[in-house]
Motif scaffolding. Structure first.
Motif, mmCIF file in Angstrom:
data_model
loop_
_atom_site.group_PDB
_atom_site.id
_atom_site.type_symbol
_atom_site.label_atom_id
_atom_site.label_comp_id
_atom_site.label_asym_id
_atom_site.label_seq_id
_atom_site.Cartn_x
_atom_site.Cartn_y
_atom_site.Cartn_z
ATOM 1 N N HIS A 98 101.375 26.877 17.872
ATOM 2 C CA HIS A 98 100.329 25.805 16.800
ATOM 3 C C HIS A 98 99.211 26.934 16.859
ATOM 4 O O HIS A 98 98.542 28.456 16.663
ATOM 5 C CB HIS A 98 99.125 25.163 18.263
ATOM 6 C CG HIS A 98 100.494 24.732 19.046
ATOM 7 N ND1 HIS A 98 101.020 23.764 18.741
ATOM 8 C CD2 HIS A 98 99.808 24.617 20.420
ATOM 9 C CE1 HIS A 98 101.466 23.068 19.258
ATOM 10 N NE2 HIS A 98 100.855 23.446 20.404
ATOM 11 N N SER A 99 98.017 26.957 15.850
ATOM 12 C CA SER A 99 97.288 27.721 15.213
ATOM 13 C C SER A 99 95.899 26.475 15.082
ATOM 14 O O SER A 99 95.836 25.990 14.292
ATOM 15 C CB SER A 99 98.082 28.480 13.920
ATOM 16 O OG SER A 99 96.686 29.161 13.503
ATOM 17 N N ALA A 100 94.988 26.804 15.095
ATOM 18 C CA ALA A 100 94.122 26.025 14.938
ATOM 19 C C ALA A 100 92.573 26.337 14.939
ATOM 20 O O ALA A 100 92.160 27.778 15.754
ATOM 21 C CB ALA A 100 93.489 24.908 16.039
ATOM 22 N N GLY A 101 91.630 26.366 13.924
ATOM 23 C CA GLY A 101 90.369 27.216 14.297
ATOM 24 C C GLY A 101 89.533 27.155 12.834
ATOM 25 O O GLY A 101 89.472 26.113 11.988
ATOM 26 N N VAL A 102 88.573 27.432 13.146
ATOM 27 C CA VAL A 102 87.459 28.081 11.524
ATOM 28 C C VAL A 102 88.145 28.546 11.066
ATOM 29 O O VAL A 102 88.241 29.741 11.244
ATOM 30 C CB VAL A 102 85.694 28.626 12.375
ATOM 31 C CG1 VAL A 102 84.934 28.206 10.757
ATOM 32 C CG2 VAL A 102 85.688 27.443 13.056
ATOM 33 N N VAL A 103 88.282 28.108 9.576
ATOM 34 C CA VAL A 103 89.078 29.515 8.632
ATOM 35 C C VAL A 103 88.168 30.266 7.263
ATOM 36 O O VAL A 103 88.495 31.375 6.851
ATOM 37 C CB VAL A 103 89.881 28.399 7.957
ATOM 38 C CG1 VAL A 103 90.913 28.104 8.255
ATOM 39 C CG2 VAL A 103 89.299 27.960 6.666
#
Length: 252
Positions: free
Chosen positions: A208-213
């Motif tokens: 997974h990869s998730a966040g503010v870009v």
């Protein structure tokens, strides 16, 4: 001089819908189908309020280390954490130190943290692990992880919000366990991202990869994937990195 928060408020008032989240999500879905990779994607444009969900955005998946973000949000808002707790939390978020997460999980009620966060933030697919000792088996979805980041950005006190984002932004390429966690959105030099990886629950590799870009904290992207464990980390990591590139390059 206007603060970042002032600039964001002006942007939120003036920005008009662009359709970019929907277009980016559709491109990621198309790519995932070509890769035969069941990948959940959710993209939020905080300036316009647009949110787009891919075809598997609400598919329940094991969270792996994404549960560390859920726990951090819940602890900071609902518990009186000590300065030492914050140091431990920073280790869990940045270097993705599992021992640090174990300490927080054991001290503050484990599975009850996930239940409380799911209820309070109105998460739809998130539930605690069947085995209360295995926080990585927390179930969540791309839709819910995007919602957690939205809450973090829009509703948490600035000091707590910045603490979490700064810890994620400072994440080293190598995690505490030696794994290269600079894949997915982190490989795109995104602003504040949590990577997650786990094998082989239900015969699958979970990456997974998730966040503010972006530095303006406008876009939130959540990408969750589950592939047969026979695929291995190599392909799973490459696939989610390509999906991240597709998503980020289609956002203005």
């Amino acid at each position: 001089m206007a603060t970042l928060q002032d600039q964001q408020r002006v942007l939120e008032i003036r920005a008009k819908p662009t359709g970019a989240p929907a277009a980016a999500t559709a491109s990621v879905d198309q790519q995932a189908a070509a890769q035969r990779n069941p990948l959940g994607v959710a993209i939020l444009d905080r300036a316009t309020g647009e949110v787009a969900y891919g075809s598997a955005a609400k598919q329940p998946m094991y969270s792996a280390s994404l549960s560390k973000v859920i726990v951090a949000v819940e602890l900071l808002e609902r518990h009186r954490v000590t300065p030492q707790d914050r140091l431990v939390m920073r280790r869990a978020l940045g270097p993705s130190d599992d021992q640090a997460m174990n300490a927080l999980w054991d001290r503050y009620g484990g599975s009850s943290l996930i239940t409380a966060a799911a209820n309070r933030l109105m998460l739809q697919q998130t539930r605690p692990p069947d085995d209360p000792g295995r926080w990585g088996d927390t179930v969540t979805s791309a839709r819910d992880i995007a919602a957690v980041y939205h809450h973090l950005l829009a509703h948490m006190p600035a000091a707590d919000r910045d603490f979490v984002l700064d810890a994620l932004h400072a994440a080293p390429s190598r995690a505490a366990d030696g794994v290269n966690q600079k894949f997915g959105l982190m490989a795109m030099d995104a602003q504040a991202v949590k990577s997650g990886w786990m094998c082989c629950q239900e015969g699958k590799v979970w990456v997974h990869s998730a966040g503010v870009v972006d530095p303006d904290r406008r876009y939130v992207v959540a990408l969750l994937s589950a592939q047969p464990s026979s695929v291995g980390y190599g392909k799973a990591v490459n696939d989610i990195t390509e999906a991240s590139r597709t998503a980020v390059t289609r956002l203005p």
